[in-house]
Design an enzyme around this catalytic site. Structure first.
Site, PDB file in Angstrom:
ATOM      1  N   GLU A 195       1.210  32.254  17.319  1.00 21.04           N
ATOM      2  CA  GLU A 195       0.516  32.774  18.508  1.00 21.04           C
ATOM      3  C   GLU A 195      -0.948  32.393  18.383  1.00 21.04           C
ATOM      4  OE1 GLU A 195       1.004  36.757  19.972  1.00 21.04           O
ATOM      5  OE2 GLU A 195       3.041  36.929  19.165  1.00 21.04           O
ATOM      6  N   ASN A 244       7.912  40.627  14.417  1.00 23.12           N
ATOM      7  CA  ASN A 244       6.655  40.229  15.068  1.00 23.12           C
ATOM      8  C   ASN A 244       5.564  41.251  14.790  1.00 23.12           C
ATOM      9  OD1 ASN A 244       5.108  38.657  17.308  1.00 23.12           O
ATOM     10  ND2 ASN A 244       4.940  40.799  17.923  1.00 23.12           N
ATOM     11  N   GLU A 245       4.436  40.800  14.263  1.00 25.64           N
ATOM     12  CA  GLU A 245       3.223  41.610  14.098  1.00 25.64           C
ATOM     13  C   GLU A 245       3.520  43.001  13.538  1.00 25.64           C
ATOM     14  OE1 GLU A 245       0.872  41.576  17.685  1.00 25.64           O
ATOM     15  OE2 GLU A 245       0.411  39.441  17.471  1.00 25.64           O
ATOM     16  N   GLN A 264       0.609  32.001  26.174  1.00 25.89           N
ATOM     17  CA  GLN A 264       2.018  31.735  26.394  1.00 25.89           C
ATOM     18  C   GLN A 264       2.167  30.518  27.290  1.00 25.89           C
ATOM     19  OE1 GLN A 264       4.393  35.194  27.476  1.00 25.89           O
ATOM     20  NE2 GLN A 264       3.250  36.491  26.096  1.00 25.89           N
ATOM     21  N   ASN A 322       5.411  41.325  21.182  1.00 24.12           N
ATOM     22  CA  ASN A 322       5.612  42.768  21.111  1.00 24.12           C
ATOM     23  C   ASN A 322       6.936  43.191  21.729  1.00 24.12           C
ATOM     24  OD1 ASN A 322       3.078  42.766  19.992  1.00 24.12           O
ATOM     25  ND2 ASN A 322       2.064  43.753  21.719  1.00 24.12           N
ATOM     26  N   TYR A 344      -6.425  35.103  18.680  1.00 23.89           N
ATOM     27  CA  TYR A 344      -6.863  34.921  20.055  1.00 23.89           C
ATOM     28  C   TYR A 344      -8.387  34.999  20.092  1.00 23.89           C
ATOM     29  CZ  TYR A 344      -2.005  35.811  21.337  1.00 23.89           C
ATOM     30  OH  TYR A 344      -0.632  35.750  21.455  1.00 23.89           O
ATOM     31  N   GLU A 395       7.584  34.960  26.252  1.00 26.31           N
ATOM     32  CA  GLU A 395       7.867  36.373  25.989  1.00 26.31           C
ATOM     33  C   GLU A 395       8.190  37.060  27.309  1.00 26.31           C
ATOM     34  OE1 GLU A 395       5.829  40.378  23.966  1.00 26.31           O
ATOM     35  OE2 GLU A 395       4.733  38.484  24.014  1.00 26.31           O
TER      36      GLU A 395
END
Length: 502
Positions: A292, A172-173, A350, A72, A244, A27
């Site tokens: 992720e 994304n999200e 990442q 993001n 996460y 990213e």
């Protein structure tokens, strides 16, 4: 000391190992791109500005697929800014990470880097501030051979052959209030379905990923997946999941059991997807892209905040991972493999510098973080079929997850080569576990390698000055006893055993 038993038989399988489970994520965040994979002028950089030392570590890590460009970042990204002559590309502000984006690195650079890194690209598109038209424009630019305005523009930009990107993430999200263009499940579901249908008119063979929840703790979790999939079920192939984990205070036992939460997350998404399929009387099965996941000390980043000033590629979330973090990452990989029948894509977030397995310094060296090692070992040796093994082990009490099995394990069996790989984690932060694995179904197997990731100092880290402080070591006590593998697992450790059948 605890005692535990594993029963492993080649007759009981889950699914083939999907190589895409060993994916990663790049990213435009912090120094992942600029100063990470891309640093013109670095002593190891090639003519395209790609760091050779980082490329070598990416190949060693065993990454198979890389999701790009966010995250993001993608929800405010204009893909057109990152193509064409670099000198003509506009500089923009990226509000997601409060940084200045030069656009010196974009789609075509990423695709060139992917070929050199020998990874499959997974492309995310902006359904936050943009929508259907921009998505199909990007698809045409990237994948159409030539003869149209957009495909000819790519050729003029020096890329004659189409990129042929097969997997696309529809945003994304979008469930997250922090996301640019955040939408309700109904708003997003309708947009994702419209976009997916349009993309399939260009190419019905694409693999499309709908946005699932940003985490299992999201207040809309479950209902989000149900609503989104009711709109998109017939036109997407996968739904995403993000998670996460981090150590909270001194609660090491709960941290070591983080994979219990991941396992439940996966099971609940599967149940929701299958429920929607049943409601729609569909024989189709939606799989999961866990695109992720990692250990991320997010609260530390949030406490520090984003940069006050708009700067280029600041240092963001450059977590120095500990031996304890490596054990947890190894246990999360075990969970992903255990669900090989439904989790067919996974991307550790990442790749470089930002919450990463690889770190590097400007004009300086690159090195492996502690979490590099369980990933690389699993990616290299998990081959063939994932086996459905059975555990008979005591439980450990944790404040977050209740009573959990003290061990977790997965095995893979490659009948073509006769290679059996057993991965096992000891979640107990204080006690050893004497484990015996019954392998009678494999015949007279021999122990080829026994490797341990862990450390007496759970908080030891690899640094630029001491890059090999935390590395895999030979297992202190592992041997075959007839058809039984016996080993003693140190507290808070991840182990890999490789065995060879005749």
């Amino acid at each position: 000391m605890h005692n535990g038993t594993l029963s492993i038989d080649p007759a009981f399988t889950v699914a083939p190992v999907n190589r895409r489970v060993f994916g990663s994520f790049v990213e435009h965040m912090g120094r992942c791109v600029y100063g990470g994979i891309y640093e013109p002028g670095h002593p190891t950089a090639d003519d395209s500005g790609f760091r050779g030392d980082v490329l070598a570590l990416v190949r060693e890590l065993g990454v198979t697929a890389v999701r790009y460009p966010g995250g993001n970042f993608v929800s405010g990204y204009r893909w057109e800014d990152g193509v064409g002559p670099v000198g003509d590309r506009p500089t923009r502000l990226d509000p997601a990470w409060r940084t200045v984006e030069t656009n010196a690195f974009g789609l075509n650079e990423f695709m060139e880097w992917s070929r050199k890194a020998e990874v499959e690209p997974i492309m995310a598109m902006n359904l936050g501030t943009r929508g259907l038209q921009e998505a199909v424009d990007l698809l045409e630019y990237a994948n159409h051979p030539e003869g149209t305005a957009l495909s000819d523009a790519r050729v003029e930009h020096g890329v004659k052959e189409p990129h042929g990107i097969r997997m696309w993430c529809l945003g994304n999200e979008m469930d997250g209030p922090w996301q640019l263009g955040h939408k309700t499940a109904t708003e997003y579901g309708r947009l994702a379905a419209e976009t997916a249908r349009a993309m399939r008119q260009f190419d019905p063979g694409l693999e499309l990923v709908a946005c699932g929840s940003s985490g299992r703790s999201m207040p809309t979790f479950g209902s989000w997946e149900a609503t989104v999939l009711e709109h998109t079920y017939d036109v997407v192939d996968l739904v995403s999941a993000h998670a996460y984990y981090q150590l909270d205070g001194e609660d090491v036992a709960s941290f070591l059991a983080s994979s219990v939460d991941m396992d439940l997350f996966i099971r609940e998404v599967i149940a929701t997807a299958d429920h929607v399929g049943a409601k729609l009387s569909s024989a189709k099965r939606i799989n999961i892209a866990f695109d992720e996941w990692n250990v991320w000390y997010l609260r530390e980043m949030q406490a520090g905040g984003l940069p006050d000033d708009w700067t280029e590629a600041p240092r963001l979330s450059e977590d120095a991972y500990t031996a304890l973090d490596a054990v947890v990452v190894g246990s999360l990989l075990i969970t992903l493999l255990k669900h090989a029948d439904r989790v067919t894509v996974a991307c550790q977030a990442q790749l470089v510098n930002t919450i990463s397995a690889i770190r590097c310094e400007p004009d300086g060296p690159a090195w492996r973080q502690s979490i590099f090692h369980p990933f690389a070992l699993t990616a290299r040796h998990a081959q063939g079929e994932v086996l459905d093994l059975r555990l008979d082990v005591p439980t450990l009490s944790t404040s977050k997850h209740g009573d959990v099995p003290v061990l977790d394990s997965v095995a893979t069996w490659d009948a073509a080569t006769g290679r059996l790989a057993v991965f096992v984690v000891n979640r107990d932060p204080a006690e050893e576990v004497a484990v015996s694995a019954q392998l009678r179904g494999f015949g007279e197997v021999g122990l080829v390698e026994a490797t341990l990731v862990g450390d007496d100092d759970l908080f030891a880290v690899n640094t630029v000055d001491e890059p090999d402080r935390v590395v895999p070591t030979a297992h202190p006590a592992a041997a075959m006893d007839g058809t039984i593998l016996r080993a003693t697992l140190p507290p808070a450790s991840w182990s890999m055993f490789l065995l060879q059948a005749p």
